[in-house]
Design an enzyme around this catalytic site. Structure first.
Site, PDB file in Angstrom:
ATOM      1  N   ASP A  34       7.086   8.812   6.410  1.00  0.00           N
ATOM      2  CA  ASP A  34       6.768   8.327   5.063  1.00  0.00           C
ATOM      3  C   ASP A  34       6.506   9.548   4.200  1.00  0.00           C
ATOM      4  O   ASP A  34       6.305  10.651   4.720  1.00  0.00           O
ATOM      5  CB  ASP A  34       5.521   7.401   5.078  1.00  0.00           C
ATOM      6  N   ILE A  35       6.448   9.310   2.877  1.00  0.00           N
ATOM      7  CA  ILE A  35       6.109  10.407   1.964  1.00  0.00           C
ATOM      8  C   ILE A  35       4.594  10.630   1.975  1.00  0.00           C
ATOM      9  O   ILE A  35       4.097  11.674   1.601  1.00  0.00           O
ATOM     10  CB  ILE A  35       6.642  10.112   0.540  1.00  0.00           C
ATOM     11  N   TYR A 142      14.812  -3.738  -8.928  1.00  0.00           N
ATOM     12  CA  TYR A 142      14.642  -3.906  -7.478  1.00  0.00           C
ATOM     13  C   TYR A 142      15.719  -4.858  -6.930  1.00  0.00           C
ATOM     14  O   TYR A 142      16.399  -4.556  -5.946  1.00  0.00           O
ATOM     15  CB  TYR A 142      13.239  -4.454  -7.236  1.00  0.00           C
ATOM     16  N   LYS A 146      18.833  -4.210  -4.381  1.00  0.00           N
ATOM     17  CA  LYS A 146      19.001  -4.949  -3.122  1.00  0.00           C
ATOM     18  C   LYS A 146      20.390  -5.589  -3.068  1.00  0.00           C
ATOM     19  O   LYS A 146      21.043  -5.597  -2.023  1.00  0.00           O
ATOM     20  CB  LYS A 146      17.910  -6.017  -2.974  1.00  0.00           C
TER      21      LYS A 146
HETATM   22  C1  AKB Z   1       8.263  -8.380  -4.292  1.00  0.00           C
HETATM   23  O1  AKB Z   1       7.460  -9.239  -4.691  1.00  0.00           O
HETATM   24  O2  AKB Z   1       8.806  -7.544  -5.017  1.00  0.00           O
HETATM   25  C2  AKB Z   1       8.604  -8.381  -2.817  1.00  0.00           C
HETATM   26  C3  AKB Z   1       9.840  -9.167  -2.534  1.00  0.00           C
HETATM   27  C4  AKB Z   1       9.838 -10.633  -2.724  1.00  0.00           C
HETATM   28  O3  AKB Z   1      10.823  -8.615  -2.146  1.00  0.00           O
HETATM   29  N1  AKB Z   1       7.514  -8.882  -2.052  1.00  0.00           N
END
Ligand code: AKB
Length: 319
Positions: A34-35, A142, A146
């Protein structure tokens, strides 16, 4: 001995996964990186390697020297923090994955685990019982990282034969580590407050249903996926993984069965918009059929476990 490396071992899932691996296979069977140094003495019984997951040179060196059979790449910036630092989130989430896929392509790693998330779904996705092949429509950086990561995984598998496996985790709830930067973090914080006799002010609306999972199920599922024979893994983007679906107010009710005095208030913030873009529940039949996935812990059992564990521990789950 199977050699394992967990990258992002100081995070919420990392700590739990390492603890489980240590108890199943022994501390020497897993190296951690880990960092930052994990704030957990037991986790630190395994060999610690300092790593900034965006640093290609160090990743290649660690993987080349380590000759790992399995790498679990968990380092990521989650949904809420990612919205504050979009480019940094993209950089961390994408670069680190590509460095590891490249190392696997070069033969330094036999099998890779990389987590995706319900954040790949969005407004165009059905709200309930989302099927495996539902439209991906991420609204956060995010989620976009993904979504892209899922297709990179499939690309490296199809083009170079890299054995990379993935699941789309729902919100994860556990008591041995603290979450950070996610939209589903409220579900851990609520138990933490309830166990200490405090009220909780939730940053999501009372009726915001989301897919959720108890941590032990998530960890077991991850290890089962990694153990499954290669020819059983038909999905090389990422498997839907489901367990339960509930709202903040439903956790409140579950807690009140044990602590009738528990008070829950609501002041939704910017995380509400993220939660609203995600589905309420997930259809995980492909994971069930292909490698035997089955969630075991549901909301009231989880409430008992969480309240018991957090009432007896001296540690506070504060980031
Ligand atoms: C988030 O809330 O960003 C994470 C997820 C659902 O991937 N827990």
């Amino acid at each position: 001995m199977v050699r394992r490396l967990v990258i992002g071992a100081a995070g919420q899932l990392g700590i739990e996964l390492v603890l489980r691996m240590q108890s199943e296979f022994g501390a020497a069977a897993v190296d951690i990186s880990d960092i930052r140094v994990p704030d957990n003495e037991s986790v630190m019984r395994s060999k610690f390697l300092h790593l900034d997951a965006t640093d290609e040179g160090t990743i290649s060196k660690i993987l080349e020297e380590g000759q790992y059979d399995e790498v679990y790449h968990l380092a990521a910036m989650l949904s809420a923090t990612g919205e504050k630092k979009p480019l940094a989130a993209w950089d961390l989430n994408m670069q680190s994955l590509l460095h590891i896929l490249e190392a696997a392509k070069d033969g330094w790693v036999k099998r890779v685990f990389w987590p995706s998330s319900i954040a790949v779904f969005g407004p165009l996705t059905p709200k309930n019982n989302v099927p495996q092949n539902a439209p991906l429509d991420p609204t956060t950086v995010y989620g976009i990282s993904k979504q892209a990561g899922e297709f990179w995984c499939r690309y490296y598998h199809e083009k170079y034969g890299v054995d990379v496996r993935s699941v789309r985790y729902p919100g994860l709830i556990g008591h041995r580590s603290t979450p950070g930067g996610g939209t589903t973090d409220y579900a851990v914080e609520i138990y933490e407050c309830a166990a200490r006799g405090k009220s909780y002010t939730c940053f999501l609306k009372a009726d915001q249903a989301l897919p959720m999972m108890y941590m032990d199920d998530a960890v077991r599922g991850t290890l089962e996926l990694m153990r499954a024979p290669k020819d059983q893994i038909r999905v090389r983007t990422s498997y839907n993984l489901g367990a339960m679906s509930f709202t903040p107010s439903e956790i409140g009710e579950s807690i009140r069965q044990q602590k009738p005095e528990f008070q829950l208030n609501y002041i939704p913030d910017q995380r509400q918009a993220i939660a609203e873009s995600w589905p309420c529940s997930i259809d995980d039949s492909d994971a069930k059929e292909d490698w035997g996935w089955q969630a075991k812990i549901m909301i009231d059992d989880m409430t008992n476990i969480m309240l018991d564990a957090l009432s007896t521990t001296n540690e506070t789950l504060e980031p």
